[in-house]
Design an enzyme around this catalytic site. Structure first.
Site, PDB file in Angstrom:
ATOM      1  N   HIS A   6      -4.333  -4.459   0.223  1.00 54.21           N
ATOM      2  CA  HIS A   6      -4.049  -5.009   1.548  1.00 54.21           C
ATOM      3  C   HIS A   6      -4.534  -6.460   1.638  1.00 54.21           C
ATOM      4  O   HIS A   6      -5.454  -6.769   2.402  1.00 54.21           O
ATOM      5  CB  HIS A   6      -4.742  -4.184   2.631  1.00 54.21           C
ATOM      6  CG  HIS A   6      -4.012  -2.954   3.034  1.00 54.21           C
ATOM      7  ND1 HIS A   6      -2.845  -2.986   3.774  1.00 54.21           N
ATOM      8  CD2 HIS A   6      -4.295  -1.638   2.810  1.00 54.21           C
ATOM      9  CE1 HIS A   6      -2.441  -1.741   4.002  1.00 54.21           C
ATOM     10  NE2 HIS A   6      -3.286  -0.907   3.415  1.00 54.21           N
TER      11      HIS A   6
ATOM     12  N   GLU B  79      -3.316  -8.790   3.222  1.00 54.79           N
ATOM     13  CA  GLU B  79      -3.069  -9.314   4.571  1.00 54.79           C
ATOM     14  C   GLU B  79      -4.194  -8.978   5.544  1.00 54.79           C
ATOM     15  O   GLU B  79      -4.237  -9.523   6.664  1.00 54.79           O
ATOM     16  CB  GLU B  79      -1.743  -8.763   5.110  1.00 54.79           C
ATOM     17  CG  GLU B  79      -1.779  -7.371   5.699  1.00 54.79           C
ATOM     18  CD  GLU B  79      -1.821  -6.239   4.683  1.00 54.79           C
ATOM     19  OE1 GLU B  79      -1.805  -5.066   5.102  1.00 54.79           O
ATOM     20  OE2 GLU B  79      -1.873  -6.522   3.468  1.00 54.79           O
TER      21      GLU B  79
ATOM     22  N   CYS C 192       0.829  -1.217   0.000  1.00 51.10           N
ATOM     23  CA  CYS C 192       0.000   0.000   0.000  1.00 51.10           C
ATOM     24  C   CYS C 192       0.864   1.268   0.000  1.00 51.10           C
ATOM     25  O   CYS C 192       1.580   1.508  -0.960  1.00 51.10           O
ATOM     26  CB  CYS C 192      -0.995  -0.020   1.153  1.00 51.10           C
ATOM     27  SG  CYS C 192      -2.400   1.101   0.863  1.00 51.10           S
TER      28      CYS C 192
END
Length: 302
Positions: free
Chosen positions: A235, A237, A142
């Site tokens: 993102h 994760e 990001c």
């Protein structure tokens, strides 16, 4: 093999409860295996939560992985207990002479600032330069991806008229690339950002290759042709509830914010988040760790 983390790290108990194989340093010491050494530069405010998310992504690796957690010395975190930082984190001055097999640079909620206005920008520039000679492959996430593209290639971020917020469909552009091996043609990634990277600016850099894009969220996955630099604008994760928490936070601050796209599903108790990205997210991190790190790193650094 499991991930190898400090015995008292808060993420350890959480990951073990999710049936993710973790190993503490004491047990790992008795295995005659050269572990991979990964350094994580954690720029997110909620550091414990980010640690857990990233370790979860890497927790199913067949490789033994040892982690070093890093924070800038030129910035004082306000949202993580000081004791946690002192126990589990270090700064760049203590690792600058070491070599690492891989590095992860997280995002940071500072898109509204110009890079030069960021308090730790000069230190981050030094770390980014250092990574080119001391790390086999670096994964930027990001804002970390935008900062890396700006520093290494001069590519500027572009302010969006409206926040890219939700879970978006992406398509693979380079099907034979090792980093997306095992992916279907289309997959999902969460995004939460006010800025973007222009595709034409990326195409102007011959050393970069765009691996996946979204019609709604733009470019998602970029890699340098030598595979030493990976840039991820989303993102993957994120936990299932992370976008929900960000949405509720912004509503509580009376900010103008639309619900995250393609994320909530109506159920008997109201709208609930649906995780459409976890399998591909795990595969992406595993591919990076295996193909860009393990397959390329020397057994003994010189």
């Amino acid at each position: 093999m499991p991930i190898n983390i400090p015995i008292n790290l808060p993420a350890k108990q959480i990951l073990e409860s999710e049936n993710i194989f973790v190993m503490d340093e004491k047990r790992a010491f008795h295995q005659d295996i050269r572990p991979l050494n990964i350094v994580i530069l954690n720029l997110m405010p909620q550091k414990i939560k980010t640690e857990t998310q990233l370790l979860r992504m890497l927790g199913n690796s067949p490789l033994q992985v040892y982690f070093t957690f890093l924070i800038p010395s030129t910035h004082t975190p306000k949202h993580t207990p000081r004791q946690h930082l002192e126990q589990f984190y270090t700064t760049f001055s203590s690792i600058r002479d070491r070599k690492f097999d891989g590095m992860i640079i997280t995002g940071a909620p500072i898109e509204h600032l110009e890079y030069e206005e960021v308090s730790y920008w000069e230190e981050l520039r030094e770390i980014l330069d250092w990574s080119k000679t001391h790390v086999t492959s670096t994964l930027h996430i990001c804002w970390g991806a935008q900062a890396g593209l700006y520093h290494h290639y001069g590519i500027r971020k572009v302010k969006l008229p409206k926040k890219t917020f939700g879970v978006f469909e992406h398509r693979i552009m380079e099907k034979n690339e090792r980093l997306v091996r095992g992916f279907e043609e289309f997959y999902y990634v969460p995004h939460s950002r006010h800025t973007d990277i222009n595709m034409d600016d990326l195409k102007a850099v011959s050393h970069l290759k765009v691996l996946s894009i979204s019609d709604e969220a733009g470019v998602c996955l970029i890699a340098s042709k030598d595979e030493k630099q990976v840039f991820l604008t989303g993102h993957p994760e994120y936990d299932t509830d992370t976008l929900k928490e960000e949405y509720e936070r912004d509503l509580a601050r009376n900010m103008e914010i639309d619900p995250p796209v393609n994320y909530f599903k109506e159920g008997p108790d109201g709208a609930v988040p649906v995780n459409r990205w976890k399998a591909h997210a795990t595969l992406l991190f595993m591919n990076w760790l295996n193909y860009y790190v393990y397959q390329e790193t020397p057994y003994e650094w010189k």
